[in-house]
Motif scaffolding. Structure first.
Motif, PDB file in Angstrom:
ATOM      1  N   SER A  45      -8.564  -7.420  13.788  1.00  0.00           N
ATOM      2  CA  SER A  45      -7.384  -7.068  15.321  1.00  0.00           C
ATOM      3  C   SER A  45      -7.225  -5.426  15.320  1.00  0.00           C
ATOM      4  N   ARG A  46      -6.575  -5.372  16.257  1.00  0.00           N
ATOM      5  CA  ARG A  46      -6.267  -3.990  16.962  1.00  0.00           C
ATOM      6  C   ARG A  46      -5.467  -4.086  15.708  1.00  0.00           C
ATOM      7  N   VAL A  47      -4.275  -5.141  15.917  1.00  0.00           N
ATOM      8  CA  VAL A  47      -2.837  -4.233  15.650  1.00  0.00           C
ATOM      9  C   VAL A  47      -3.210  -4.180  13.430  1.00  0.00           C
ATOM     10  N   GLN A  48      -4.177  -5.051  13.070  1.00  0.00           N
ATOM     11  CA  GLN A  48      -4.340  -4.761  11.444  1.00  0.00           C
ATOM     12  C   GLN A  48      -5.405  -3.415  11.458  1.00  0.00           C
ATOM     13  N   ILE A  49      -6.083  -2.823  12.468  1.00  0.00           N
ATOM     14  CA  ILE A  49      -6.783  -1.986  11.974  1.00  0.00           C
ATOM     15  C   ILE A  49      -5.738  -0.780  11.930  1.00  0.00           C
ATOM     16  N   CYS A  50      -5.068  -0.797  13.077  1.00  0.00           N
ATOM     17  CA  CYS A  50      -3.770   0.221  13.353  1.00  0.00           C
ATOM     18  C   CYS A  50      -2.844   0.351  11.767  1.00  0.00           C
ATOM     19  N   GLU A  51      -2.595  -0.735  11.415  1.00  0.00           N
ATOM     20  CA  GLU A  51      -1.850  -1.398  10.320  1.00  0.00           C
ATOM     21  C   GLU A  51      -2.750  -0.508   9.107  1.00  0.00           C
ATOM     22  N   LEU A  52      -3.948  -0.797   8.967  1.00  0.00           N
ATOM     23  CA  LEU A  52      -4.654  -0.387   7.796  1.00  0.00           C
ATOM     24  C   LEU A  52      -4.683   1.108   7.811  1.00  0.00           C
ATOM     25  N   GLU A  53      -5.384   1.818   9.083  1.00  0.00           N
ATOM     26  CA  GLU A  53      -5.493   2.926   9.118  1.00  0.00           C
ATOM     27  C   GLU A  53      -3.774   4.075   8.875  1.00  0.00           C
ATOM     28  N   LYS A  54      -3.082   3.446   9.509  1.00  0.00           N
ATOM     29  CA  LYS A  54      -1.609   3.922   8.701  1.00  0.00           C
ATOM     30  C   LYS A  54      -1.753   4.115   7.486  1.00  0.00           C
ATOM     31  N   ARG A  55      -2.032   3.078   6.687  1.00  0.00           N
ATOM     32  CA  ARG A  55      -1.415   3.067   5.011  1.00  0.00           C
ATOM     33  C   ARG A  55      -2.401   2.887   5.108  1.00  0.00           C
ATOM     34  N   PHE A  56      -3.843   3.590   4.831  1.00  0.00           N
ATOM     35  CA  PHE A  56      -4.491   4.639   4.354  1.00  0.00           C
ATOM     36  C   PHE A  56      -4.576   6.742   4.908  1.00  0.00           C
TER      37      PHE A  56
END
Length: 164
Positions: A45-56
């Motif tokens: 989901s967009r939320v998952q990708i957004c959180e993964l990108e922030k963490r990365f």
């Protein structure tokens, strides 16, 4: 005679029996096990990708405990988070390599431009006269020789150099 041939054939087949291959009937690929089906691509989901990108962006590598906590928070498996980070690091390395190459090419273009500019300035400025060359006509001619300037031809007439 027939019996000796049969006995020889039986002995040969008995000797080769551990190495004997059973014959397949039908097409050679017919009896194989079917290949394993590939797992379909996972959609995040967009939320998952957004959180993964922030963490990365903050952290390129995760410890196993951090990965497990992130996976639980995003309702993903540990393997999905691990694979996502591996793929994202690969993409990041490729992007930074492309950026470095673009910067290197830009720096090379700038250096060439500056060198050409300096060369043009050196052509426009007259050379300082060397006192030693003033008294020796061949040294004077060599000092004023500019092979890149087509219209300036140095000629020596009766011991005195002149530029035409």
């Amino acid at each position: 005679m027939e019996t000796t041939r049969r006995i020889a054939k039986d002995r040969l087949s008995a000797a080769l029996s551990p190495f004997a291959v059973t014959r397949r009937i039908g097409h050679p690929y017919q009896n194989r096990t079917p290949p394993k089906r590939k797992k379909p691509r996972t959609s995040f989901s967009r939320v998952q990708i957004c959180e993964l990108e922030k963490r990365f962006h903050r952290q390129k590598y995760l410890a196993s405990a951090e990965r497990a906590a992130l996976a639980k928070a995003l309702k993903m498996t540990d393997a999905q988070v691990k694979t996502w980070f591996q793929n994202r690091r690969t993409k990041w390395r490729r992007q930074t390599a492309e950026e470095r190459e673009a910067e290197r090419q830009q720096a090379n273009r700038l250096m060439l431009h500056l060198q050409q500019e300096a060369f043009q300035k050196s052509l426009a400025q007259p050379l300082p006269q060397d006192p030693l060359c003033m008294h020796n006509s061949s040294l004077y001619a060599l000092q004023n020789l500019q092979p890149w300037a087509e219209d300036n031809k140095v000629t020596s007439v009766s011991g005195v150099a002149s530029v035409v």
